[in-house]
Design an enzyme around this catalytic site. Sequence first.
Site, PDB file in Angstrom:
ATOM      1  N   ARG A 265      -0.623  -1.620  -6.673  1.00 18.77           N
ATOM      2  CA  ARG A 265      -1.122  -3.126  -5.775  1.00 18.77           C
ATOM      3  C   ARG A 265      -2.130  -4.026  -6.294  1.00 18.77           C
ATOM      4  O   ARG A 265      -1.933  -5.068  -6.233  1.00 18.77           O
ATOM      5  CB  ARG A 265      -1.497  -2.353  -4.648  1.00 18.77           C
TER       6      ARG A 265
ATOM      7  N   LYS B  68      -2.149  -2.892   7.959  1.00 21.85           N
ATOM      8  CA  LYS B  68      -3.117  -2.388   8.928  1.00 21.85           C
ATOM      9  C   LYS B  68      -3.178  -3.067  10.133  1.00 21.85           C
ATOM     10  O   LYS B  68      -2.913  -4.421  10.067  1.00 21.85           O
ATOM     11  CB  LYS B  68      -4.454  -2.401   8.032  1.00 21.85           C
TER      12      LYS B  68
ATOM     13  N   ARG C 136       0.814  -1.042  -0.037  1.00 19.83           N
ATOM     14  CA  ARG C 136      -0.015   0.092  -0.296  1.00 19.83           C
ATOM     15  C   ARG C 136       0.872   1.315   0.040  1.00 19.83           C
ATOM     16  O   ARG C 136       2.031   1.045   0.348  1.00 19.83           O
ATOM     17  CB  ARG C 136      -0.983  -0.012   1.238  1.00 19.83           C
TER      18      ARG C 136
ATOM     19  N   TYR D 254     -10.168 -10.474  -6.146  1.00 19.77           N
ATOM     20  CA  TYR D 254      -9.236 -10.712  -7.432  1.00 19.77           C
ATOM     21  C   TYR D 254      -9.758 -12.047  -8.461  1.00 19.77           C
ATOM     22  O   TYR D 254      -9.371 -11.899  -9.569  1.00 19.77           O
ATOM     23  CB  TYR D 254      -7.695 -10.837  -6.827  1.00 19.77           C
TER      24      TYR D 254
ATOM     25  N   HIS E 111      -3.952  -9.184   3.758  1.00 20.40           N
ATOM     26  CA  HIS E 111      -5.468  -9.232   4.045  1.00 20.40           C
ATOM     27  C   HIS E 111      -5.825  -9.762   5.174  1.00 20.40           C
ATOM     28  O   HIS E 111      -5.096 -11.092   5.450  1.00 20.40           O
ATOM     29  CB  HIS E 111      -6.245  -9.721   2.933  1.00 20.40           C
TER      30      HIS E 111
ATOM     31  N   HIS F 245      -2.790   3.272  -5.990  1.00 19.43           N
ATOM     32  CA  HIS F 245      -3.222   2.014  -5.411  1.00 19.43           C
ATOM     33  C   HIS F 245      -3.467   0.733  -6.334  1.00 19.43           C
ATOM     34  O   HIS F 245      -3.513  -0.039  -6.092  1.00 19.43           O
ATOM     35  CB  HIS F 245      -4.418   2.258  -4.564  1.00 19.43           C
TER      36      HIS F 245
END
Length: 299
Positions: A245, A174, A151, A277, A268, A242
């Site tokens: 990515r 994150k 990211r 995806y 994730h 972004h």
Amino acid sequence: MNRADILAAWYDHLSQGRRRSPHTIRAYTATAARLLDSMGDTDWSALARLDARALRTQLASRRAEGLGNVSAARELSALKALISFSRGQAGMEDVAPPRLRGPRLKKGLPRPITPDDAENLAATVSDSAPEDWIGARDRAVLLLMYGAGLRIAEALSLTGSDIPLGQVLTVTGKGNKQRVVPVLPIVRDAVEEYLDRSPWPLQRDAPLFRGAKGGALSQGMVQKAVARARVALGLPATATPHALRHSFATHLLGAGADLRSLQELLGHASLGSTQIYTKVDAAKLLETYRNAHPRERET
């Protein structure tokens, strides 16, 4: 100065002065060669004085050969870079550069950035930077996003303690969740080139990527640079930082990566976030089917 001398000086500038990628050097040198062929005998002064009308004529001849929008935009960037270099060689820096906007693609459905688009985007951002070290910096950030799936915030959170880069990099994403991602040689080389050119010393606890005044590089500066390059290349509005990515994930999945591995690489928290995806890849497969299957074309 003859044609060969001009091309040799241009090649040296791209390879040694700007340290462009082999792909960019080939493309920009070929563009210069075509321009010189159309001009005949010339020198740096004549090149420095080329205006928008001359560039428009050159592009029109290439369009007649079937050049597409993206390639035409890249050709225009190469021509402008050559003229800028020529002004310096001729001592004519005060001559105003030609003002000519590149072609734009019609807006269509969102699509992933192809490997060529990603490379062209990074190269164009680098080539259009106001200073060489800034161009090297932005290229390194974009290649980290495309080559390692970072990211933008993750790329900009790297510090001097992450250097030197090895074959893998530990990233904090994150929720302070850490993951390990592979680092391709081209990404390591890009970061090393940036560090070689940066006027700011590498400090263990300081941001790796610095702004023009030495502070931490902001996401907004990267986004603005990509937006300008996107327009120059005629790429759709979906070609954002972004999106690099997203393209990283889509291309890995298309090459056979399994969802669990992709989930780990992207950081994730749930597999559900990664499964989107598969829909992107399936959409591409359906498009290919519709374009290629004879029965589908008959309907």
